[in-house]
Design a protein around this motif. Sequence first.
Motif, short mmCIF file in Angstrom:
data_model
loop_
_atom_site.label_atom_id
_atom_site.label_comp_id
_atom_site.label_asym_id
_atom_site.label_seq_id
_atom_site.Cartn_x
_atom_site.Cartn_y
_atom_site.Cartn_z
N ILE A 1 0.85 -1.19 0.00
CA ILE A 1 0.00 0.00 0.00
C ILE A 1 0.89 1.25 0.00
O ILE A 1 1.74 1.41 0.87
CB ILE A 1 -0.94 -0.01 1.21
N LEU B 1 1.83 5.13 0.25
CA LEU B 1 1.39 6.32 0.98
C LEU B 1 1.90 7.57 0.29
O LEU B 1 3.10 7.74 0.09
CB LEU B 1 1.92 6.28 2.43
N TRP C 1 3.35 -1.23 3.96
CA TRP C 1 3.20 0.07 3.31
C TRP C 1 4.53 0.49 2.70
O TRP C 1 5.59 -0.06 3.02
CB TRP C 1 2.74 1.11 4.33
N SER D 1 8.17 -2.71 -0.33
CA SER D 1 7.48 -2.35 0.90
C SER D 1 8.50 -1.89 1.94
O SER D 1 9.68 -2.22 1.85
CB SER D 1 6.70 -3.56 1.44
#
Length: 295
Positions: free
Chosen positions: A158, A160, A191, A217
């Motif tokens: 994910i 950011l 993340w 990551s």
Amino acid sequence: MKKIVIAGGTGFIGSYLKTKFEELGYTVIIISRQEKFANWNNVAAIVEALNNAEMLINLAGKSVNCRYNEKNKREILLSRTETTKVLGEAIQQCTIPPKLWINAGTATIYRHAEDRPMTETEGEIGNGFSVDVAKAWEKSFFNFHLKNTRQVLLRIAITLGKNEGVMKPLQNLVRFGLGGRQGSGNQMFSWIHIEDLFSIILFIKDHSNLNGIFNCSSPNPLSNKIFMQKLRRCMNISIGLPSPAWQLKIGAVLIKTETELVLKSRWVLPDRLLKEGYTFLYPSLDNALINLINE
């Protein structure tokens, strides 16, 4: 002329990469449905764009932030596999093909993991629709065996970004006092800061010996509960009501998304990058959040 091609480059990651590469003096060509010069229906223009390019970065794919009905599931799959196939076939037609092809993948390919982290060599592939898409996407990429183009696949966690991607809805939850744990809160949250994503791409470009699969990551994932605590602290908001799984399922129907996006435990480590000597700009979430929210 230094040239880089970004396929599917109109989203938040693609737009960020375009700006950063232009700052380095590159000409950036975007391939998308909206582009007049290089769109997915114009193979000749794609070949022209790729000819003599230093690098191709493929980010193409329909957003997974939707309900997984049959129509959306088909579009999610084909928007990844078919575009990858088009790019591979276009490279094969180039007289001077790009030196490097970086294809996006997803860290969602690994199983739900609360017991141990997943690395490139010791990670266990999961099951279900999202994993099937991830596997098909990688297969469509590695079906090509290109002699003059190095191939690297990034299993991206994910990402950011400042007021972009997942950060915007999460910050809104916190502002309205709903920034507590989601579900049990024990699910792991892997993340990466978008600046590290760009820096990793440069690192791979500059290390011509690197190919294959890399987990993209942060080396310090943390639980959903701790992530939300740190986000609240950074935003100076003390109260955060939790959202139990049943509530999330109802909410997901209302806003037309899936609970998997927040409830699946993604515990991923960038083992290969660390062993190759990559140094993260934002290894810890605290520094990442300060940069994204307060700077």
